[in-house]
Design a protein around this motif. Sequence first.
Motif, PDB file in Angstrom:
ATOM      1  N   UNK A  75       0.847  -1.192   0.000  1.00 53.74           N
ATOM      2  CA  UNK A  75       0.000   0.000   0.000  1.00 53.74           C
ATOM      3  C   UNK A  75       0.883   1.242   0.000  1.00 53.74           C
ATOM      4  N   UNK A  76       0.669   2.114  -0.982  1.00 54.86           N
ATOM      5  CA  UNK A  76       1.420   3.359  -1.112  1.00 54.86           C
ATOM      6  C   UNK A  76       0.428   4.501  -1.325  1.00 54.86           C
ATOM      7  N   UNK A  77       0.855   5.703  -1.040  1.00 56.19           N
ATOM      8  CA  UNK A  77      -0.006   6.851  -1.274  1.00 56.19           C
ATOM      9  C   UNK A  77       0.773   8.109  -1.543  1.00 56.19           C
ATOM     10  N   UNK A  78       0.107   9.071  -2.188  1.00 57.93           N
ATOM     11  CA  UNK A  78       0.711  10.382  -2.446  1.00 57.93           C
ATOM     12  C   UNK A  78       2.022  10.223  -3.203  1.00 57.93           C
ATOM     13  N   UNK A  79       1.941   9.496  -4.289  1.00 55.78           N
ATOM     14  CA  UNK A  79       3.140   9.067  -5.014  1.00 55.78           C
ATOM     15  C   UNK A  79       3.537   9.973  -6.163  1.00 55.78           C
ATOM     16  N   UNK A  85      12.739  10.263  -4.450  1.00 55.89           N
ATOM     17  CA  UNK A  85      12.152   9.501  -3.353  1.00 55.89           C
ATOM     18  C   UNK A  85      11.130   8.492  -3.859  1.00 55.89           C
ATOM     19  N   UNK A  86      10.338   8.859  -4.862  1.00 55.49           N
ATOM     20  CA  UNK A  86       9.376   7.902  -5.404  1.00 55.49           C
ATOM     21  C   UNK A  86      10.098   6.702  -6.011  1.00 55.49           C
ATOM     22  N   UNK A  87      11.189   6.942  -6.707  1.00 58.90           N
ATOM     23  CA  UNK A  87      11.967   5.843  -7.278  1.00 58.90           C
ATOM     24  C   UNK A  87      12.624   4.990  -6.188  1.00 58.90           C
ATOM     25  N   UNK A  88      13.092   5.628  -5.122  1.00 54.07           N
ATOM     26  CA  UNK A  88      13.694   4.865  -4.029  1.00 54.07           C
ATOM     27  C   UNK A  88      12.665   3.960  -3.353  1.00 54.07           C
ATOM     28  N   UNK A  89      11.476   4.497  -3.109  1.00 51.02           N
ATOM     29  CA  UNK A  89      10.416   3.682  -2.514  1.00 51.02           C
ATOM     30  C   UNK A  89      10.066   2.536  -3.456  1.00 51.02           C
ATOM     31  N   UNK A  90       9.980   2.810  -4.745  1.00 49.29           N
ATOM     32  CA  UNK A  90       9.672   1.763  -5.722  1.00 49.29           C
ATOM     33  C   UNK A  90      10.738   0.665  -5.716  1.00 49.29           C
ATOM     34  N   UNK A  91      11.998   1.044  -5.588  1.00 52.86           N
ATOM     35  CA  UNK A  91      13.076   0.047  -5.509  1.00 52.86           C
ATOM     36  C   UNK A  91      12.872  -0.887  -4.319  1.00 52.86           C
ATOM     37  N   UNK A 299       4.680   7.972  -0.146  1.00 52.68           N
ATOM     38  CA  UNK A 299       5.206   7.304  -1.323  1.00 52.68           C
ATOM     39  C   UNK A 299       6.181   8.113  -2.144  1.00 52.68           C
ATOM     40  N   UNK A 300       6.213   9.442  -1.942  1.00 42.87           N
ATOM     41  CA  UNK A 300       7.180  10.251  -2.698  1.00 42.87           C
ATOM     42  C   UNK A 300       7.699  11.451  -1.921  1.00 42.87           C
ATOM     43  N   UNK A 301       7.095  11.759  -0.772  1.00 43.36           N
ATOM     44  CA  UNK A 301       7.548  12.899   0.017  1.00 43.36           C
ATOM     45  C   UNK A 301       6.944  12.821   1.406  1.00 43.36           C
ATOM     46  N   UNK A 302       7.509  13.599   2.310  1.00 46.36           N
ATOM     47  CA  UNK A 302       7.023  13.660   3.691  1.00 46.36           C
ATOM     48  C   UNK A 302       6.613  15.082   4.017  1.00 46.36           C
ATOM     49  N   UNK A 303       5.790  15.212   5.040  1.00 50.30           N
ATOM     50  CA  UNK A 303       5.419  16.528   5.549  1.00 50.30           C
ATOM     51  C   UNK A 303       5.359  16.435   7.066  1.00 50.30           C
TER      52      UNK A 303
END
Length: 354
Positions: A75-79, A85-91, A299-303
């Motif tokens: 499960x991923x979100x906000x990708x 970062x999105x590519x790192x999570x995908x890896x 999935x691609x950034x934090x806040x």
Amino acid sequence: MVALVLSALPAVACGAGSATALGGGAQAGTGGHSTGEGSGAAPSSATSHGEGAEDGGAGGTRLVGAPRKGVRIIAIGDTGEGNLAQHQVADRMSEKCLEVGGCHAVMMNGDNFYDHGVVDTSDAQWGPKFEQPYDRPGLNGLPFYAVLGNHDHGPSSNGVRQAQIDYSLLPRGDGPGTRMTDKWHMPAAYYDVRVGHVHLFGIDTVDFTSDEQALDMSARVAASDARWKIVFGHHPRFTSGAHAADNQQFGLNGMFDMQRAIYCGADMYMSGHDHNLELIDKGRDEGCPGTYFAVSGAGSKIRRASASVPREPGQLFYTDGTEGFAYLESEGSTLRFEFIDKQGAVLYAKTIAK
């Protein structure tokens, strides 16, 4: 009501462009105890509280072939950034699926394309923000079940909702009117799909002003005889993240009532919107005592959340310090839940039994 005949099978990704289908074909429907302590090397911004893990639209119902043993879902979100970062999570997603012998599906919790969605099926964002990041050996061949977020359509977006639905219908190819892969699945703005003994119910939390979705999807949840039922949408019901205040405003306007009508009776409500990772124990909603609440929106950034945002009662784990994803592995009466960061560290794990 029109029944949609949808024929994808859940798959175990085995390598680039290949998949092993498990079980039989698809059928169309109408419409469309926790143990142990949290574990893993959490970053300094992560908190783990209470009991954690033990060791370490109108789319038709989709019934897809049941795996012989276990169902493994990410499960991923906000990708939708197309960034590093999105590519790192995908890896890390790919590596996890290869490590466990293959996954069966990916849930996408909305905000699939920043900042304003896509306008049509040929929008230039499809490649760099979806197809390319998830072109990975452990992910190729997997169905990505997506729902819509506030950046995809609605008052704060220029995106066209129907474009993301229509992309599901394009044939695979490399010319005009085609798509790179058949990963993307959004048969309607809200829909459900059954993967073995796990039943997923995707909802559109941006569109909460009509009773139609709540009536339709709550009936589907109630009718399901699946061992595990998971509702997923974009906006959280409970959150300790940066959107806690404005999320409450949406709730007061009716969004919480819509969500609750659907997730009550399900085992988990999974969301995004807040760019963090959070798991809240069942019992947080006293009227729906069996439902856990998870946020996987990193999935691609934090806040970072403000220090003034209160911690949710029943919070089992929270971090807004790193991008990452959730991994769920169900076998019979147990569901193992993990948060994994973009470096591959298991930040938190919990086994849920029923």
